[in-house]
Design a protein around this motif. Structure first.
Motif, mmCIF file in Angstrom:
data_model
loop_
_atom_site.group_PDB
_atom_site.id
_atom_site.type_symbol
_atom_site.label_atom_id
_atom_site.label_comp_id
_atom_site.label_asym_id
_atom_site.label_seq_id
_atom_site.Cartn_x
_atom_site.Cartn_y
_atom_site.Cartn_z
ATOM 1 N N GLU A 40 41.940 36.270 -61.293
ATOM 2 C CA GLU A 40 42.188 36.565 -59.893
ATOM 3 C C GLU A 40 43.636 36.252 -59.541
ATOM 4 O O GLU A 40 44.224 35.301 -60.065
ATOM 5 C CB GLU A 40 41.252 35.735 -59.013
ATOM 6 C CG GLU A 40 39.779 36.101 -59.181
ATOM 7 C CD GLU A 40 38.880 35.264 -58.301
ATOM 8 O OE1 GLU A 40 39.423 34.401 -57.577
ATOM 9 O OE2 GLU A 40 37.654 35.467 -58.341
ATOM 10 N N PRO A 41 44.262 37.028 -58.657
ATOM 11 C CA PRO A 41 45.691 36.824 -58.332
ATOM 12 C C PRO A 41 46.022 35.407 -57.877
ATOM 13 O O PRO A 41 47.027 34.834 -58.300
ATOM 14 C CB PRO A 41 45.931 37.846 -57.208
ATOM 15 C CG PRO A 41 44.923 38.914 -57.458
ATOM 16 C CD PRO A 41 43.712 38.214 -57.989
ATOM 17 N N THR A 42 45.157 34.839 -57.011
ATOM 18 C CA THR A 42 45.446 33.485 -56.528
ATOM 19 C C THR A 42 45.385 32.466 -57.662
ATOM 20 O O THR A 42 46.203 31.548 -57.735
ATOM 21 C CB THR A 42 44.441 33.087 -55.439
ATOM 22 O OG1 THR A 42 43.102 33.266 -55.948
ATOM 23 C CG2 THR A 42 44.614 33.947 -54.209
ATOM 24 N N LEU A 97 48.532 32.783 -59.784
ATOM 25 C CA LEU A 97 49.689 32.179 -59.123
ATOM 26 C C LEU A 97 49.643 30.661 -59.238
ATOM 27 O O LEU A 97 50.669 30.006 -59.500
ATOM 28 C CB LEU A 97 49.735 32.597 -57.653
ATOM 29 C CG LEU A 97 50.120 34.062 -57.380
ATOM 30 C CD1 LEU A 97 49.969 34.376 -55.904
ATOM 31 C CD2 LEU A 97 51.564 34.314 -57.826
ATOM 32 N N GLU A 98 48.451 30.099 -59.029
ATOM 33 C CA GLU A 98 48.312 28.644 -59.146
ATOM 34 C C GLU A 98 48.599 28.186 -60.576
ATOM 35 O O GLU A 98 49.222 27.150 -60.801
ATOM 36 C CB GLU A 98 46.904 28.224 -58.731
ATOM 37 C CG GLU A 98 46.626 28.410 -57.247
ATOM 38 C CD GLU A 98 45.181 28.109 -56.892
ATOM 39 O OE1 GLU A 98 44.409 27.814 -57.832
ATOM 40 O OE2 GLU A 98 44.836 28.161 -55.699
#
Length: 311
Positions: free
Chosen positions: A228-230, A233-234
């Motif tokens: 997932e994109p989030t 990023l994390e």
């Protein structure tokens, strides 16, 4: 009404003979009409076949097809056990019949019925393999042979077995060997096909049940949350802090504090080995272990502040 040239004078046909056969939407009417269509003699069959071959006469092709529709119906009944619509099986068989008529050579000395059976079965087999399951269960020649023979052979074994052994659904080792020998395949292929045929389709993302309960399917444990994109990023932020961020925070410390942090945290392995204890560092710097702990706490606070500014 007109008379088909090449047919006897007493064999009458309408201008459009296909109008005599209802659509497959009314299956009973279709079967009844197909069974009422007259059969061709060998001379009539060869006459129509030569007209088709030599003159591409579509009327002759229609006469050959119509007279063999009952053959398709008869063959299709052999495959009703796969749970597919009878009308679909007949339709696929008709495709095979048309291919057979197109390729039929009347000078080979065989009747069309013998030649067409192969093409009709081939089309029905292909349809079953594509539609019996969402996932293909048979792709190689050996797998196809097993797919269309294994179930009937298992039923034969059950009929011959003792009364107390009829409940068993799987093949015994001896039965596997018999099937492999009779079909000329490997025992491993027999076991693999038996496993494939015993399994069923599973909805990837089932709908909630009538009582409102959430359906549980493979999507629940196949979904990869890490993509997932989030989450990505994390993950990138953590990687950046654990590399460039740590290097920046360590650079803000004096040499003694940096070595204490490295020995106490960064050089320790997963199994607990490596690094230095408070007492070992106290001996190096000729101070007490408590003083080393105080320096470590102060260094960690300083690093935490540097990491916050870096992020």
């Amino acid at each position: 009404m007109t008379v088909l040239s090449g047919a006897p004078a007493n064999q009458l046909a309408v201008a459009n003979p296909w109008s005599m056969v209802p659509s497959l939407g009314n299956l009973d009417a279709y079967i009844s009409a197909a069974n009422r269509l007259p059969l061709l003699t060998q001379e009539e069959e060869q006459g129509f076949a030569r007209r088709l071959r030599d003159h591409n006469d579509l009327e002759a092709a229609g006469a050959l097809i119509l007279s063999h529709l009952r053959l398709v119906i008869s063959i299709s009944r052999q495959y009703l056990g796969y749970g597919l619509p009878h009308g679909d099986l007949i339709q696929e068989g008709n495709v095979g019949l048309m291919k057979a008529v197109k390729r039929f050579d009347p000078d080979q000395g065989v009747r069309l019925v013998s030649y067409a059976m192969h093409w009709i079965k081939a089309e029905i087999h292909e349809y079953i393999l594509k539609n019996w399951r969402m996932v293909k269960v048979a792709t190689t020649k050996a797998q196809r042979k097993l797919f269309f023979n294994l179930r009937s052979m298992k039923q034969g074994f059950k009929a011959d077995s003792a009364d107390g052994d009829t409940h068993r659904d799987t093949l015994s080792a001896d039965e596997v060997s018999q099937v492999a020998s009779r079909l000329n395949v490997k025992p491993e292929e027999v076991l693999e096909m038996e496993t494939r045929m015993s399994g069923g389709d599973v909805l990837l993302d089932p709908s909630p049940s009538d009582d409102g309960d959430e359906g549980f399917g493979p999507i629940a444990y196949l979904a990869d949350a890490s993509q997932e994109p989030t989450a990505q990023l994390e993950s990138r932020q953590r990687d950046r802090l654990s590399t460039d961020g740590i290097s920046t925070a360590l650079a803000a410390l004096d040499d003694r504090s940096r070595r204490i942090v490295e020995e106490r945290w960064l050089k320790v392995n997963d199994d607990g080995s490596g690094g230095m204890t408070l007492h070992e560092l106290a001996e190096v710097y000729k101070v007490s272990a408590e003083r080393i702990r105080q320096i470590e706490v102060a260094a960690m606070k300083k690093m935490k502040k540097a990491l916050a500014e870096f992020a």
